[in-house]
Design an enzyme around this catalytic site. Structure first.
Site, mmCIF file in Angstrom:
data_model
loop_
_atom_site.group_PDB
_atom_site.id
_atom_site.type_symbol
_atom_site.label_atom_id
_atom_site.label_comp_id
_atom_site.label_asym_id
_atom_site.label_seq_id
_atom_site.Cartn_x
_atom_site.Cartn_y
_atom_site.Cartn_z
ATOM 1 N N GLU A 1 45.167 34.415 42.692
ATOM 2 C CA GLU A 1 45.455 35.036 44.000
ATOM 3 C C GLU A 1 46.381 34.063 44.727
ATOM 4 O O GLU A 1 45.928 33.034 45.242
ATOM 5 C CB GLU A 1 44.155 35.192 44.789
ATOM 6 N N CYS B 1 47.427 34.791 53.167
ATOM 7 C CA CYS B 1 48.372 35.174 52.114
ATOM 8 C C CYS B 1 48.858 36.591 52.326
ATOM 9 O O CYS B 1 49.985 36.925 52.005
ATOM 10 C CB CYS B 1 47.727 35.039 50.761
#
Ligand SMILES: NC(=O)C1=CN([C@@H]2O[C@H](COP(=O)(O)OP(=O)(O)OC[C@H]3O[C@@H](n4cnc5c(N)ncnc54)[C@H](OP(=O)(O)O)[C@@H]3O)[C@@H](O)[C@H]2O)C=CC1
Ligand SMILES: CCCCCC(=O)O
Length: 456
Positions: A229, A263
């Site tokens: 991720e 993110c």
């Protein structure tokens, strides 16, 4: 890198943590591996799930204490830390309630005979996690793997050791046996050795492309699965028929949440030319009203960046962007005060030749682009090395759905910001990584989906 708690609001050192030695690592792996070979890990899932229920209850009962630890250690607004802690309890409860069904045998129709797929744990998993959601990132790995029976050894970011320790204590207090979750204050080299160890069968990393590439390569070298991720440069597309007031309100939140250190934060604002001026004026006004301050103060609406390094990196990026032609429409520099504060910033006129065009700004810096059509919005959105999340604002849902399907990312939200929830898969494509966490997808990343066939 030393494991230290430094308050990002004033850069005062609060505590240093002793690193774990190679002997500590060996002891951790021995215990985790023994647990994997025990009835607890390989036996019925029912014996593991009560730990997750208890963990969720413990987290709820300690939410204020845990929220304060996070805010003091990485600078998140206290209200946002409370939200993160609440989400952790929800994830634990979600897998406690659903893991059995997710991992139940799945029947296959076959001429060969009675066929089904069973789901078994694969062994010890190495988790490498970042500081930006210091509890959520750990829970995203713990809950599905504890339910599945995979012990986890975890290396948290070196600037959030208190969060790492508090989480490990909660898991033990919830009744998890020794080895189910082991926090290790270790170096990158020690991570490499753990991944190479035959007792470890997988690696999950959340963090930068750089770290992801290194850890994934180490896992691949030893034929072990990894999930990544990584970063993102997510778009926030506002079409000419969008509810502008709603788009501005959500857009500001999507950029400034966690001081922009998310993110899946909205990083590239792509606005239809017909509404661009209106949107920019209102967006700028909202940035002007931001209240910069201590994240523990309920009135603060923009806290500090997580560290001095993060502030230096962001400052360099903005200066470089301007040097290459970007215009600072608002903000643009560090705040003159103690701590790692950066002004809420809007950059316009970013050409494709400007390095900023392809860069993720991990802070309160919005890139603003104007487009003439839906096609131009999609092509700009996809002109990126990343592919994590994205948002599309339009009051014509069919139009927005068509656009969502064309955007090359792992997630797209319509008329909302890229969010997360226990029941929804989370992850991306391209240089944002691979694999999914959360939902029924996340629990199957590190299980053996084993086929059994009985020949009739
Ligand atoms: N997709 C997502 O959910 C997230 C993505 N990110 C991305 O990460 C970046 C910033 O976050 P940041 O925490 O600084 O990311 P980093 O990649 O620097 O750190 C993430 C974790 O990886 C560790 N690490 C770094 N290098 C190595 C290595 N060579 N071997 C083993 N472990 C390593 C870090 O340890 P240490 O702290 O000791 O350096 C930390 O625990 C941004 O690009 C952001 O987009 C960040 C958070 C979430
Ligand atoms: C609220 C969304 C969570 C984003 C996950 C991350 O940045 O690591």
């Amino acid at each position: 890198m030393a494991y230290q708690t430094v308050n990002p609001a004033n850069n005062k050192l609060i505590k240093e943590y002793k690193p774990h030695t190679d002997a500590d690592v060996e002891a951790a792996l021995k215990t985790a591996d023994a647990l994997y070979h025990s009835e607890w890990a390989k036996g019925a899932i029912e014996q593991r799930l009560p730990v997750l229920h208890k963990l969720a209850d413990l987290i709820d009962s300690r939410s204020e204490e845990l929220a304060k630890i996070a805010s003091q250690e990485m600078g998140k607004l206290i209200e946002q830390s409370r939200g993160e802690v609440k989400l952790c309890a929800q994830i634990a409860r979600y897998y406690a309630d659903n893991a059995k069904q997710f991992l139940a045998p799945v029947k296959y129709k076959s001429e060969l005979g009675d066929a089904w797929v069973e789901h078994h744990p694969i062994g010890v998993v190495m988790a490498v996690e970042p500081w930006n959601f210091p509890f959520y990132q750990l829970m995203r790995v713990l809950a599905p793997n504890l339910a599945a029976g995979n012990p986890v050894v975890a290396k948290h970011a070196s600037i959030v050791p208190h969060c790492a320790e508090a989480f490990a204590h909660l898991v033990r207090e919830a009744g998890a046996p020794d080895g189910a979750w082991t926090n290790l204050f270790i170096s990158s080299d020690q991570v490499a050795k753990i991944i190479a160890d035959p007792r470890v069968q997988g690696a999950a990393l959340t963090g930068s492309e750089k770290a992801g590439s290194v850890v994934a390569a180490q896992a691949a070298k030893h034929i072990k699965k990894s999930t990544l991720e990584l970063g993102g440069n997510d778009v926030f597309i506002v079409l000419d028929d969008a509810d502008l007031k709603k788009a501005v309100k959500i857009g500001v939140n999507a950029r400034l949440n966690n001081a922009g250190q998310v993110c899946t934060a909205a990083k590239r604002f792509i606005v239809h030319e017909k509404v661009a001026d209106q949107f920019l004026t209102a967006f700028t006004e909202a940035f002007r009203e931001v209240k910069i301050g201590d994240p523990l103060d309920e009135k603060t609406t923009l806290g500090p960046l997580s560290s001095k390094d993060a502030l230096e990196t962001l400052t360099k990026q903005v200066n470089e962007a301007v040097k290459n032609g970007a215009k600072v429409h608002f903000g643009g520099k560090p705040v003159e005060r103690e701590g790692n504060f950066f002004e809420p910033t809007i950059l316009t006129h970013i050409s494709r030749e400007n390095p900023a065009y392809f860069e993720e700004f991990f802070g309160p810096v919005a890139q603003f682009y104007v487009v003439k059509s839906d096609d131009e919005a999609v092509s700009l959105a996809n002109d990126s090395n990343y592919g994590l999340g994205g948002a599309v604002f339009s009051q014509d849902i069919d139009r927005a759905k068509k656009m969502a399907s064309r955007i090359e990312t792992g997630m797209v939200y319509i008329n909302w910001l890229t969010d997360t929830a226990a029941e929804l898969p989370f992850g991306g494509v391209k240089r944002s990584g691979y694999g999914r966490e959360l939902s029924d997808l996340g629990i199957k990343e590190f299980v053996n989906q084993k086929l059994v066939v009985v020949r009739r």
